[in-house]
Motif scaffolding. Sequence first.
Motif, PDB file in Angstrom:
ATOM      1  N   LEU A 118      34.201 -13.447  36.317  1.00 18.38           N
ATOM      2  CA  LEU A 118      34.367 -14.066  35.002  1.00 18.38           C
ATOM      3  C   LEU A 118      35.719 -14.778  34.939  1.00 18.38           C
ATOM      4  O   LEU A 118      36.746 -14.206  35.311  1.00 18.38           O
ATOM      5  N   VAL A 119      35.682 -16.015  34.462  1.00 20.31           N
ATOM      6  CA  VAL A 119      36.906 -16.814  34.372  1.00 20.31           C
ATOM      7  C   VAL A 119      37.026 -17.367  32.955  1.00 20.31           C
ATOM      8  O   VAL A 119      36.070 -17.937  32.416  1.00 20.31           O
ATOM      9  N   LEU A 120      38.197 -17.176  32.343  1.00 22.64           N
ATOM     10  CA  LEU A 120      38.490 -17.742  31.027  1.00 22.64           C
ATOM     11  C   LEU A 120      39.124 -19.109  31.242  1.00 22.64           C
ATOM     12  O   LEU A 120      40.107 -19.232  31.974  1.00 22.64           O
ATOM     13  N   VAL A 121      38.538 -20.123  30.625  1.00 23.69           N
ATOM     14  CA  VAL A 121      39.034 -21.484  30.800  1.00 23.69           C
ATOM     15  C   VAL A 121      38.977 -22.212  29.456  1.00 23.69           C
ATOM     16  O   VAL A 121      38.086 -21.955  28.645  1.00 23.69           O
TER      17      VAL A 121
ATOM     18  N   LEU B 169      40.477 -36.722  17.316  1.00 18.35           N
ATOM     19  CA  LEU B 169      41.449 -35.848  17.962  1.00 18.35           C
ATOM     20  C   LEU B 169      40.738 -34.959  18.974  1.00 18.35           C
ATOM     21  O   LEU B 169      39.570 -34.593  18.784  1.00 18.35           O
ATOM     22  N   ALA B 170      41.433 -34.586  20.026  1.00 16.03           N
ATOM     23  CA  ALA B 170      40.860 -33.691  21.037  1.00 16.03           C
ATOM     24  C   ALA B 170      40.673 -32.300  20.445  1.00 16.03           C
ATOM     25  O   ALA B 170      41.462 -31.860  19.608  1.00 16.03           O
ATOM     26  N   LYS B 171      39.623 -31.622  20.892  1.00 21.74           N
ATOM     27  CA  LYS B 171      39.348 -30.259  20.429  1.00 21.74           C
ATOM     28  C   LYS B 171      39.399 -29.319  21.629  1.00 21.74           C
ATOM     29  O   LYS B 171      38.860 -29.626  22.686  1.00 21.74           O
ATOM     30  N   ARG B 172      40.039 -28.166  21.448  1.00 19.97           N
ATOM     31  CA  ARG B 172      40.141 -27.144  22.498  1.00 19.97           C
ATOM     32  C   ARG B 172      39.155 -26.035  22.190  1.00 19.97           C
ATOM     33  O   ARG B 172      39.136 -25.500  21.084  1.00 19.97           O
ATOM     34  N   VAL B 173      38.331 -25.694  23.189  1.00 21.80           N
ATOM     35  CA  VAL B 173      37.342 -24.637  23.022  1.00 21.80           C
ATOM     36  C   VAL B 173      37.441 -23.688  24.212  1.00 21.80           C
ATOM     37  O   VAL B 173      37.111 -24.064  25.337  1.00 21.80           O
ATOM     38  N   PRO B 174      37.901 -22.440  24.001  1.00 26.27           N
ATOM     39  CA  PRO B 174      37.964 -21.472  25.101  1.00 26.27           C
ATOM     40  C   PRO B 174      36.555 -21.019  25.502  1.00 26.27           C
ATOM     41  O   PRO B 174      35.712 -20.778  24.641  1.00 26.27           O
TER      42      PRO B 174
ATOM     43  N   ASP C 143      30.934 -18.829  24.734  1.00 26.64           N
ATOM     44  CA  ASP C 143      32.118 -19.086  23.914  1.00 26.64           C
ATOM     45  C   ASP C 143      33.018 -17.860  23.883  1.00 26.64           C
ATOM     46  O   ASP C 143      32.550 -16.731  23.855  1.00 26.64           O
ATOM     47  N   PHE C 144      34.310 -18.107  23.889  1.00 24.81           N
ATOM     48  CA  PHE C 144      35.297 -17.043  23.744  1.00 24.81           C
ATOM     49  C   PHE C 144      35.937 -17.233  22.377  1.00 24.81           C
ATOM     50  O   PHE C 144      36.532 -18.262  22.099  1.00 24.81           O
ATOM     51  N   THR C 145      35.805 -16.240  21.507  1.00 25.22           N
ATOM     52  CA  THR C 145      36.382 -16.327  20.163  1.00 25.22           C
ATOM     53  C   THR C 145      37.373 -15.193  19.961  1.00 25.22           C
ATOM     54  O   THR C 145      37.452 -14.268  20.774  1.00 25.22           O
ATOM     55  N   GLU C 146      38.089 -15.252  18.862  1.00 24.38           N
ATOM     56  CA  GLU C 146      39.069 -14.210  18.538  1.00 24.38           C
ATOM     57  C   GLU C 146      38.390 -12.843  18.392  1.00 24.38           C
ATOM     58  O   GLU C 146      38.961 -11.820  18.699  1.00 24.38           O
ATOM     59  N   SER C 147      37.149 -12.842  17.919  1.00 21.55           N
ATOM     60  CA  SER C 147      36.433 -11.579  17.706  1.00 21.55           C
ATOM     61  C   SER C 147      35.625 -11.167  18.941  1.00 21.55           C
ATOM     62  O   SER C 147      34.813 -10.256  18.871  1.00 21.55           O
ATOM     63  N   PHE C 148      35.873 -11.849  20.060  1.00 19.02           N
ATOM     64  CA  PHE C 148      35.120 -11.550  21.282  1.00 19.02           C
ATOM     65  C   PHE C 148      35.463 -10.146  21.769  1.00 19.02           C
ATOM     66  O   PHE C 148      36.625  -9.775  21.866  1.00 19.02           O
TER      67      PHE C 148
END
Length: 171
Positions: A108-111, A121-126, A138-143
């Motif tokens: 597993l890799v977080l990118v 504007l550019a959007k960042r999505v982990p 998707d990686f969210t704060e509540s992940f």
Amino acid sequence: MFWELIATVFAGIGGAGIALFIRTLSKKKAPKWLVPTFAGLAMLGFQVQGEYSWYDHQKSMLPTGLVVVKTVQEEAPWRPWSYIYPQTMRFIAADVTNSAQNKIDPDLVLVDLYFFERRHLAKRVPQIVDCVQDARTDFTESFNPSHLQDSHWYPLNENDPLLTAVCQKAG
């Protein structure tokens, strides 16, 4: 976008100036309609050039380590030339340099993915990429890593550029 509008107006003024110069050289024998025609063509040409050079310009400004993993080309009826040569209006870049391999499960890799779109504007999505299962989620704060199997995984082709870029670095 404001500066693009200003530049378009100045392109029109430049085109009109060229037409006025042609009329002066021809001792006013060139038709009057040449002035607005040259102005309009200059503005249209400037906009078309801006549309087609946007992707290359944005790509050249990406920092080292951001890899373009997808481009989206579009055609539109109000841009008939785009049917012959489609325009790249959106693209996705992955931050491969700052991606992080999971210490418990190295598959597993977080990118971070960055979504770029013309005039936005550019959007960042982990994202979390599973290099073995060829999928991402998707990686969210509540992940919660303990509920990883409950996440909605999006399958990827085994030759997907995101997998290639992220998993080569991780491996």
